[in-house]
Design a protein around this motif. Structure first.
Motif, PDB file in Angstrom:
ATOM      1  N   ASN A  28       0.847  -1.182   0.000  1.00 30.77           N
ATOM      2  CA  ASN A  28       0.000   0.000   0.000  1.00 30.77           C
ATOM      3  C   ASN A  28       0.890   1.242   0.000  1.00 30.77           C
ATOM      4  O   ASN A  28       1.365   1.683   1.044  1.00 30.77           O
ATOM      5  N   ILE A  29       1.108   1.805  -1.158  1.00 30.65           N
ATOM      6  CA  ILE A  29       2.003   2.954  -1.335  1.00 30.65           C
ATOM      7  C   ILE A  29       1.325   4.247  -0.861  1.00 30.65           C
ATOM      8  O   ILE A  29       1.976   5.167  -0.395  1.00 30.65           O
ATOM      9  N   LYS A  30       0.007   4.298  -0.939  1.00 29.57           N
ATOM     10  CA  LYS A  30      -0.728   5.520  -0.613  1.00 29.57           C
ATOM     11  C   LYS A  30      -0.566   5.953   0.839  1.00 29.57           C
ATOM     12  O   LYS A  30      -0.685   7.133   1.144  1.00 29.57           O
ATOM     13  N   ILE A  31      -0.310   5.019   1.744  1.00 31.74           N
ATOM     14  CA  ILE A  31      -0.241   5.371   3.165  1.00 31.74           C
ATOM     15  C   ILE A  31       1.146   5.820   3.621  1.00 31.74           C
ATOM     16  O   ILE A  31       1.326   6.178   4.772  1.00 31.74           O
ATOM     17  N   LEU A  32       2.129   5.829   2.720  1.00 29.16           N
ATOM     18  CA  LEU A  32       3.485   6.236   3.097  1.00 29.16           C
ATOM     19  C   LEU A  32       3.528   7.708   3.468  1.00 29.16           C
ATOM     20  O   LEU A  32       2.930   8.551   2.804  1.00 29.16           O
ATOM     21  N   SER A  33       4.253   8.019   4.530  1.00 25.68           N
ATOM     22  CA  SER A  33       4.524   9.398   4.914  1.00 25.68           C
ATOM     23  C   SER A  33       5.768   9.872   4.163  1.00 25.68           C
ATOM     24  O   SER A  33       6.483   9.074   3.562  1.00 25.68           O
ATOM     25  N   ASN A  35       9.417  10.679   3.293  1.00 26.63           N
ATOM     26  CA  ASN A  35      10.685  10.024   3.633  1.00 26.63           C
ATOM     27  C   ASN A  35      10.500   8.662   4.289  1.00 26.63           C
ATOM     28  O   ASN A  35      11.359   8.212   5.025  1.00 26.63           O
ATOM     29  N   GLU A  36       9.401   8.012   3.998  1.00 29.60           N
ATOM     30  CA  GLU A  36       9.143   6.667   4.487  1.00 29.60           C
ATOM     31  C   GLU A  36       9.197   5.714   3.287  1.00 29.60           C
ATOM     32  O   GLU A  36       8.830   6.076   2.179  1.00 29.60           O
ATOM     33  N   GLY A  37       9.664   4.495   3.533  1.00 29.54           N
ATOM     34  CA  GLY A  37       9.760   3.527   2.455  1.00 29.54           C
ATOM     35  C   GLY A  37       9.306   2.147   2.887  1.00 29.54           C
ATOM     36  O   GLY A  37       9.240   1.849   4.073  1.00 29.54           O
ATOM     37  N   VAL A  38       8.973   1.318   1.902  1.00 31.90           N
ATOM     38  CA  VAL A  38       8.588  -0.071   2.147  1.00 31.90           C
ATOM     39  C   VAL A  38       9.216  -0.956   1.080  1.00 31.90           C
ATOM     40  O   VAL A  38       9.451  -0.535  -0.046  1.00 31.90           O
ATOM     41  N   TRP A  54      12.680  -1.275  -3.143  1.00 29.87           N
ATOM     42  CA  TRP A  54      12.191  -0.320  -2.143  1.00 29.87           C
ATOM     43  C   TRP A  54      11.389   0.757  -2.850  1.00 29.87           C
ATOM     44  O   TRP A  54      11.793   1.247  -3.899  1.00 29.87           O
ATOM     45  N   VAL A  55      10.266   1.141  -2.271  1.00 31.08           N
ATOM     46  CA  VAL A  55       9.481   2.287  -2.731  1.00 31.08           C
ATOM     47  C   VAL A  55       9.591   3.338  -1.636  1.00 31.08           C
ATOM     48  O   VAL A  55       9.290   3.069  -0.479  1.00 31.08           O
ATOM     49  N   ILE A  56      10.046   4.534  -2.007  1.00 27.97           N
ATOM     50  CA  ILE A  56      10.268   5.601  -1.033  1.00 27.97           C
ATOM     51  C   ILE A  56       9.535   6.856  -1.489  1.00 27.97           C
ATOM     52  O   ILE A  56       9.685   7.291  -2.633  1.00 27.97           O
ATOM     53  N   THR A  63       7.435   9.891  -6.039  1.00 26.08           N
ATOM     54  CA  THR A  63       7.670   8.585  -5.443  1.00 26.08           C
ATOM     55  C   THR A  63       8.855   7.968  -6.161  1.00 26.08           C
ATOM     56  O   THR A  63       8.942   8.017  -7.378  1.00 26.08           O
ATOM     57  N   PHE A  64       9.787   7.398  -5.394  1.00 26.81           N
ATOM     58  CA  PHE A  64      10.975   6.800  -5.980  1.00 26.81           C
ATOM     59  C   PHE A  64      10.945   5.286  -5.803  1.00 26.81           C
ATOM     60  O   PHE A  64      10.572   4.784  -4.762  1.00 26.81           O
TER      61      PHE A  64
END
Length: 71
Positions: A28-33, A35-38, A54-56, A63-64
């Motif tokens: 779930n990329i939408k919930i990232l704050s 400078n947060e990554g998953v 990694w998605v950051i 989004t990177f």
């Protein structure tokens, strides 16, 4: 002996960058704050892993994807 790594950086830009990434990847990329990554997966239509990366989320509208591939 460890496998050599290849590294790529992909930048997604625009108001719908997070929505676009959210639809393509396993997390779930939408919930990232900011400078947060998953860690995420890119899957084939048959759910085979094509890539691990990694998605950051760096700043609003950007989004990177940091992709590290084993060769």
């Amino acid at each position: 002996m460890p496998l050599p790594l290849r590294y790529s950086l992909i930048e997604l830009q625009g108001e719908d960058a997070s929505d676009f990434a959210h639809r393509l990847f396993s997390r779930n990329i939408k919930i990232l704050s900011m400078n947060e990554g998953v860690l995420s997966l890119f899957l084939s239509p048959k759910a085979k892993v094509l890539s691990l990366f990694w998605v950051i989320k760096r700043e609003k509208g950007k989004t990177f994807l940091e992709i590290i591939l084993h060769t």
